[in-house]
Design a protein around this motif. Structure first.
Motif, PDB file in Angstrom:
ATOM      1  N   TYR A 171      -5.381   3.123  -2.697  1.00  0.00           N
ATOM      2  CA  TYR A 171      -4.426   3.138  -1.586  1.00  0.00           C
ATOM      3  C   TYR A 171      -3.388   2.017  -1.697  1.00  0.00           C
ATOM      4  N   GLY A 172      -3.399   1.330  -2.842  1.00  0.00           N
ATOM      5  CA  GLY A 172      -2.420   0.274  -3.072  1.00  0.00           C
ATOM      6  C   GLY A 172      -2.763  -1.045  -2.417  1.00  0.00           C
ATOM      7  N   LEU A 173      -4.014  -1.209  -1.999  1.00  0.00           N
ATOM      8  CA  LEU A 173      -4.440  -2.445  -1.345  1.00  0.00           C
ATOM      9  C   LEU A 173      -5.251  -3.291  -2.323  1.00  0.00           C
ATOM     10  N   GLY A 192       0.818  -1.207   0.000  1.00  0.00           N
ATOM     11  CA  GLY A 192       0.000   0.000   0.000  1.00  0.00           C
ATOM     12  C   GLY A 192       0.848   1.252   0.000  1.00  0.00           C
ATOM     13  N   LEU A 193       0.172   2.394   0.082  1.00  0.00           N
ATOM     14  CA  LEU A 193       0.863   3.672   0.110  1.00  0.00           C
ATOM     15  C   LEU A 193       1.671   3.799   1.399  1.00  0.00           C
ATOM     16  N   GLN A 194       2.687   4.620   1.351  1.00  0.00           N
ATOM     17  CA  GLN A 194       3.600   4.751   2.486  1.00  0.00           C
ATOM     18  C   GLN A 194       3.674   6.195   2.976  1.00  0.00           C
ATOM     19  N   GLU A 195       4.377   6.388   4.066  1.00  0.00           N
ATOM     20  CA  GLU A 195       4.584   7.718   4.637  1.00  0.00           C
ATOM     21  C   GLU A 195       5.130   8.664   3.573  1.00  0.00           C
ATOM     22  N   PHE A 242      -4.200   4.031   7.630  1.00  0.00           N
ATOM     23  CA  PHE A 242      -3.407   5.173   7.161  1.00  0.00           C
ATOM     24  C   PHE A 242      -3.772   6.379   8.009  1.00  0.00           C
ATOM     25  N   VAL A 243      -2.776   7.092   8.486  1.00  0.00           N
ATOM     26  CA  VAL A 243      -3.000   8.364   9.167  1.00  0.00           C
ATOM     27  C   VAL A 243      -2.706   9.439   8.131  1.00  0.00           C
ATOM     28  N   ALA A 283       1.619   8.087   8.274  1.00  0.00           N
ATOM     29  CA  ALA A 283       2.041   6.728   8.614  1.00  0.00           C
ATOM     30  C   ALA A 283       1.035   5.737   8.068  1.00  0.00           C
ATOM     31  N   SER A 284       1.538   4.522   7.799  1.00  0.00           N
ATOM     32  CA  SER A 284       0.641   3.412   7.482  1.00  0.00           C
ATOM     33  C   SER A 284       0.931   2.316   8.494  1.00  0.00           C
ATOM     34  N   VAL A 285      -0.137   1.679   8.959  1.00  0.00           N
ATOM     35  CA  VAL A 285      -0.020   0.666  10.006  1.00  0.00           C
ATOM     36  C   VAL A 285      -0.658  -0.620   9.502  1.00  0.00           C
TER      37      VAL A 285
END
Length: 196
Positions: free
Chosen positions: A128-130, A21-24, A157-158, A167-169
């Motif tokens: 979101y790349g998921l 997925g997308l990243q920071e 995602f924050v 951030a992505s968690v």
């Protein structure tokens, strides 16, 4: 032979990146979709929500999934802490709006504390790349009701007010996922105070 291995390695890297997925630092795709809050459908806009501060956008497999129940309940219990950090929450799943109307109002889970958004075609998740795992279609939820859609991996995602992902968690248990997201938004508040 070297080309084969290099090609295979590159394919795996691309596949892993797509799953990650997308990243920071990436720009979060804005979206508008039907969502439910306290059992009532409404038009949700991420751009509008960002106008009030950071947004925790959490993707989850399905309403009334066992882990999803824990995650929704943990978000509901901690809602005031997110609000104190000026953050809002929105859950996103492949569920229909009818299913989400029940889930959003359920006092044991979302408890009318935050909206849950419908992404029935998976376009938001894909942006979101998921990816959507269609092999999960037909499973039973915690109530014994058949789920008629695939699943999105539990990923949070924050998104900052400026639209960038802070951030992505992922790869955490449902309650830990919420706790990590809360830690991140509380850190944003402290950073903002330190900068004043």
């Amino acid at each position: 032979m070297k080309r084969f291995f290099l090609g295979s390695a590159l394919s795996l890297l691309v596949a892993f990146s797509a799953l990650a997925g997308l990243q920071e630092g990436d720009v979060a795709p804005d979206f508008e979709t039907q969502a439910s809050f306290a059992g009532k459908p409404f038009a949700y806009s991420l751009k509008e929500a960002r106008g009030k501060g950071p947004v925790v956008v959490y993707f989850y497999p399905t309403a009334y999934g066992r882990g999803c129940n824990i995650q929704a309940r943990t978000f509901a219990i901690n809602h005031d802490k997110f609000a104190a950090a000026s953050a809002t929450i929105v859950g996103v799943s492949l569920d229909s709006i009818e299913r989400l109307n029940e889930f959003s109002a359920d006092p044991d889970y979302c408890a009318s504390k935050f909206p849950v958004a419908s992404d029935t075609d998976g376009k938001i998740a894909n942006a979101y790349g998921l990816s959507v795992d269609e092999s999960k279609t037909g499973r039973l939820d915690s109530r014994g009701v058949q789920v008629n859609h695939g699943a999105i991996a539990r990923t949070t995602f924050v998104v900052a007010a400026d639209g960038k992902i802070v951030a992505s968690v992922g790869d955490l248990q449902p309650a830990e996922n919420v706790e990590k997201a809360l830690e991140i938004v509380q850190g944003l508040g402290k950073s903002a105070q330190a900068g004043q």
